[in-house]
Design an enzyme around this catalytic site. Sequence first.
Site, PDB file in Angstrom:
ATOM      1  N   LYS A  31       0.824  -1.206   0.000  1.00  0.00           N
ATOM      2  CA  LYS A  31       0.000   0.000   0.000  1.00  0.00           C
ATOM      3  C   LYS A  31       0.867   1.269   0.000  1.00  0.00           C
ATOM      4  O   LYS A  31       2.096   1.193   0.185  1.00  0.00           O
ATOM      5  CB  LYS A  31      -0.933  -0.047   1.209  1.00  0.00           C
ATOM      6  CG  LYS A  31      -1.993  -1.171   1.119  1.00  0.00           C
ATOM      7  CD  LYS A  31      -2.825  -1.247   2.406  1.00  0.00           C
ATOM      8  CE  LYS A  31      -3.950  -2.262   2.294  1.00  0.00           C
ATOM      9  NZ  LYS A  31      -4.728  -2.337   3.567  1.00  0.00           N
ATOM     10  N   TYR A  70     -12.644  -2.355  -3.207  1.00  0.00           N
ATOM     11  CA  TYR A  70     -13.150  -2.342  -1.828  1.00  0.00           C
ATOM     12  C   TYR A  70     -14.681  -2.242  -1.764  1.00  0.00           C
ATOM     13  O   TYR A  70     -15.215  -1.846  -0.723  1.00  0.00           O
ATOM     14  CB  TYR A  70     -12.474  -1.229  -1.035  1.00  0.00           C
ATOM     15  CG  TYR A  70     -11.050  -1.583  -0.602  1.00  0.00           C
ATOM     16  CD1 TYR A  70     -10.782  -2.725   0.158  1.00  0.00           C
ATOM     17  CD2 TYR A  70      -9.968  -0.774  -0.954  1.00  0.00           C
ATOM     18  CE1 TYR A  70      -9.485  -3.059   0.553  1.00  0.00           C
ATOM     19  CE2 TYR A  70      -8.659  -1.099  -0.553  1.00  0.00           C
ATOM     20  CZ  TYR A  70      -8.442  -2.247   0.202  1.00  0.00           C
ATOM     21  OH  TYR A  70      -7.159  -2.581   0.597  1.00  0.00           O
ATOM     22  N   PHE A 117     -15.217   3.229   7.648  1.00  0.00           N
ATOM     23  CA  PHE A 117     -13.858   3.568   7.227  1.00  0.00           C
ATOM     24  C   PHE A 117     -13.688   3.603   5.708  1.00  0.00           C
ATOM     25  O   PHE A 117     -12.588   3.851   5.217  1.00  0.00           O
ATOM     26  CB  PHE A 117     -12.846   2.594   7.845  1.00  0.00           C
ATOM     27  CG  PHE A 117     -13.091   1.132   7.522  1.00  0.00           C
ATOM     28  CD1 PHE A 117     -12.614   0.575   6.342  1.00  0.00           C
ATOM     29  CD2 PHE A 117     -13.794   0.320   8.396  1.00  0.00           C
ATOM     30  CE1 PHE A 117     -12.833  -0.762   6.036  1.00  0.00           C
ATOM     31  CE2 PHE A 117     -14.019  -1.026   8.106  1.00  0.00           C
ATOM     32  CZ  PHE A 117     -13.537  -1.566   6.921  1.00  0.00           C
ATOM     33  N   ARG A 128      -1.733 -14.566   3.882  1.00  0.00           N
ATOM     34  CA  ARG A 128      -2.530 -13.912   4.937  1.00  0.00           C
ATOM     35  C   ARG A 128      -1.893 -14.125   6.317  1.00  0.00           C
ATOM     36  O   ARG A 128      -1.897 -13.213   7.148  1.00  0.00           O
ATOM     37  CB  ARG A 128      -3.971 -14.447   4.955  1.00  0.00           C
ATOM     38  CG  ARG A 128      -4.776 -14.151   3.703  1.00  0.00           C
ATOM     39  CD  ARG A 128      -5.448 -12.817   3.700  1.00  0.00           C
ATOM     40  NE  ARG A 128      -6.486 -12.670   4.692  1.00  0.00           N
ATOM     41  CZ  ARG A 128      -7.240 -11.569   4.818  1.00  0.00           C
ATOM     42  NH1 ARG A 128      -7.057 -10.529   4.011  1.00  0.00           N
ATOM     43  NH2 ARG A 128      -8.154 -11.493   5.754  1.00  0.00           N
ATOM     44  N   THR A 164      -5.653  -7.685  10.686  1.00  0.00           N
ATOM     45  CA  THR A 164      -5.955  -6.375  10.095  1.00  0.00           C
ATOM     46  C   THR A 164      -5.553  -5.242  11.027  1.00  0.00           C
ATOM     47  O   THR A 164      -4.966  -4.246  10.586  1.00  0.00           O
ATOM     48  CB  THR A 164      -7.463  -6.282   9.787  1.00  0.00           C
ATOM     49  OG1 THR A 164      -7.833  -7.433   9.028  1.00  0.00           O
ATOM     50  CG2 THR A 164      -7.787  -5.023   9.018  1.00  0.00           C
ATOM     51  N   ARG A 202       2.506  -6.926   9.393  1.00  0.00           N
ATOM     52  CA  ARG A 202       1.846  -5.860  10.162  1.00  0.00           C
ATOM     53  C   ARG A 202       2.333  -5.827  11.606  1.00  0.00           C
ATOM     54  O   ARG A 202       2.518  -4.752  12.184  1.00  0.00           O
ATOM     55  CB  ARG A 202       0.325  -6.029  10.086  1.00  0.00           C
ATOM     56  CG  ARG A 202      -0.242  -5.716   8.690  1.00  0.00           C
ATOM     57  CD  ARG A 202      -1.676  -6.191   8.564  1.00  0.00           C
ATOM     58  NE  ARG A 202      -2.293  -5.776   7.300  1.00  0.00           N
ATOM     59  CZ  ARG A 202      -3.447  -6.247   6.855  1.00  0.00           C
ATOM     60  NH1 ARG A 202      -4.119  -7.152   7.578  1.00  0.00           N
ATOM     61  NH2 ARG A 202      -3.958  -5.821   5.719  1.00  0.00           N
ATOM     62  N   ASN A 233      -1.946  -0.133   7.228  1.00  0.00           N
ATOM     63  CA  ASN A 233      -1.381  -1.415   7.670  1.00  0.00           C
ATOM     64  C   ASN A 233      -0.561  -2.087   6.579  1.00  0.00           C
ATOM     65  O   ASN A 233      -0.393  -3.293   6.565  1.00  0.00           O
ATOM     66  CB  ASN A 233      -2.487  -2.320   8.230  1.00  0.00           C
ATOM     67  CG  ASN A 233      -3.568  -2.581   7.214  1.00  0.00           C
ATOM     68  OD1 ASN A 233      -3.405  -2.284   6.037  1.00  0.00           O
ATOM     69  ND2 ASN A 233      -4.671  -3.163   7.654  1.00  0.00           N
ATOM     70  N   HIS A 280      -2.053  -5.434   1.392  1.00  0.00           N
ATOM     71  CA  HIS A 280      -3.290  -6.160   1.131  1.00  0.00           C
ATOM     72  C   HIS A 280      -2.943  -7.554   0.631  1.00  0.00           C
ATOM     73  O   HIS A 280      -2.003  -7.714  -0.142  1.00  0.00           O
ATOM     74  CB  HIS A 280      -4.105  -5.435   0.047  1.00  0.00           C
ATOM     75  CG  HIS A 280      -5.231  -6.285  -0.483  1.00  0.00           C
ATOM     76  ND1 HIS A 280      -6.416  -6.419   0.187  1.00  0.00           N
ATOM     77  CD2 HIS A 280      -5.311  -7.094  -1.574  1.00  0.00           C
ATOM     78  CE1 HIS A 280      -7.200  -7.261  -0.498  1.00  0.00           C
ATOM     79  NE2 HIS A 280      -6.548  -7.685  -1.561  1.00  0.00           N
ATOM     80  N   GLU A 303      -9.505  -9.863  -8.086  1.00  0.00           N
ATOM     81  CA  GLU A 303      -8.539  -8.794  -7.810  1.00  0.00           C
ATOM     82  C   GLU A 303      -7.369  -8.830  -8.789  1.00  0.00           C
ATOM     83  O   GLU A 303      -6.898  -7.779  -9.231  1.00  0.00           O
ATOM     84  CB  GLU A 303      -8.035  -8.914  -6.366  1.00  0.00           C
ATOM     85  CG  GLU A 303      -9.120  -8.564  -5.355  1.00  0.00           C
ATOM     86  CD  GLU A 303      -8.730  -8.857  -3.914  1.00  0.00           C
ATOM     87  OE1 GLU A 303      -9.582  -8.665  -3.024  1.00  0.00           O
ATOM     88  OE2 GLU A 303      -7.585  -9.281  -3.662  1.00  0.00           O
TER      89      GLU A 303
HETATM   90  N1  UDP Z   1      -9.649  -1.038   7.579  1.00  0.00           N
HETATM   91  C1  UDP Z   1      -9.765   0.032   8.465  1.00  0.00           C
HETATM   92  N2  UDP Z   1     -10.497  -0.126   9.618  1.00  0.00           N
HETATM   93  C2  UDP Z   1     -11.098  -1.298   9.937  1.00  0.00           C
HETATM   94  C3  UDP Z   1     -11.003  -2.388   9.048  1.00  0.00           C
HETATM   95  C4  UDP Z   1     -10.271  -2.214   7.893  1.00  0.00           C
HETATM   96  O1  UDP Z   1      -9.212   1.110   8.216  1.00  0.00           O
HETATM   97  O2  UDP Z   1     -11.753  -1.388  10.998  1.00  0.00           O
HETATM   98  C5  UDP Z   1      -8.881  -0.875   6.333  1.00  0.00           C
HETATM   99  C6  UDP Z   1      -7.481  -1.506   6.414  1.00  0.00           C
HETATM  100  O3  UDP Z   1      -6.582  -0.751   5.592  1.00  0.00           O
HETATM  101  C7  UDP Z   1      -7.756  -2.882   5.847  1.00  0.00           C
HETATM  102  C8  UDP Z   1      -8.735  -2.558   4.723  1.00  0.00           C
HETATM  103  O4  UDP Z   1      -9.560  -1.534   5.275  1.00  0.00           O
HETATM  104  O5  UDP Z   1      -6.559  -3.507   5.404  1.00  0.00           O
HETATM  105  C9  UDP Z   1      -9.597  -3.716   4.258  1.00  0.00           C
HETATM  106  O6  UDP Z   1     -10.229  -4.296   5.383  1.00  0.00           O
HETATM  107  P1  UDP Z   1     -10.324  -5.876   5.573  1.00  0.00           P
HETATM  108  O7  UDP Z   1     -11.256  -6.140   6.692  1.00  0.00           O
HETATM  109  O8  UDP Z   1     -10.597  -6.519   4.259  1.00  0.00           O
HETATM  110  O9  UDP Z   1      -8.842  -6.241   6.082  1.00  0.00           O
HETATM  111  P2  UDP Z   1      -7.635  -7.043   5.407  1.00  0.00           P
HETATM  112  O10 UDP Z   1      -8.229  -8.095   4.520  1.00  0.00           O
HETATM  113  O11 UDP Z   1      -6.801  -6.036   4.652  1.00  0.00           O
HETATM  114  O12 UDP Z   1      -6.872  -7.611   6.583  1.00  0.00           O
HETATM  115 MG    MG Z   2      -9.694  -7.966   3.072  1.00  0.00          MG
END
Ligand code: UDP
Ligand code: MG
Length: 151
Positions: free
Chosen positions: A11, A51, A59, A87, A93, A104, A114, A117, A128
Amino acid sequence: MGMERTLIIVKPDGVQRGLVADILGRFERRGIKLVGLKLIQIDRATAERHYAVHAAKSFYGELVEYITSGPVVVAVLEGPKVIEIARSMIGKTRPNEAVGGTIRGDLAVEGLRNLIHGSDAPETAAEEIALYFRDGEVLDYTRSVDHWVVG
Ligand code: UDP
Ligand code: MG
């Protein structure tokens, strides 16, 4: 052995903080094969498609602003169970829940910024990858080390 592909995005914070090599190097050292790679700036329409699942979340606006705020590195990784492996290497996250040893957990302190992705399932990975890579930009090739890594 069944092969999977996953989409990784370093990112904008990862690019700005000079962490691209560290982050991608972790996957390389694990033995995972890189099959697609480029530096791009994500436009708003693409970010909104990527997204879309989060469109109703509080958010979402900040997330779209953030992911479009500077260059990112998009990569496609290939390997057995690579979606789950990536993952687990990425970590939770929310960085306060991400354990040390994960990307992370080692490098990030905020829930939005964070660093990375990774796709969460085979269907989303395929969607994607198609969002960021054209036919011919994801390469099929063999490394001489492959049989030492995956048998
Ligand atoms: N995000 C955030 N607040 C939250 C959850 C997610 O800002 O409470 C942002 C964060 O950058 C995250 C992205 O939105 O990586 C996508 O969220 P997801 O739940 O898909 O998390 P990921 O798959 O990236 O772990
Ligand atoms: Mg995700």
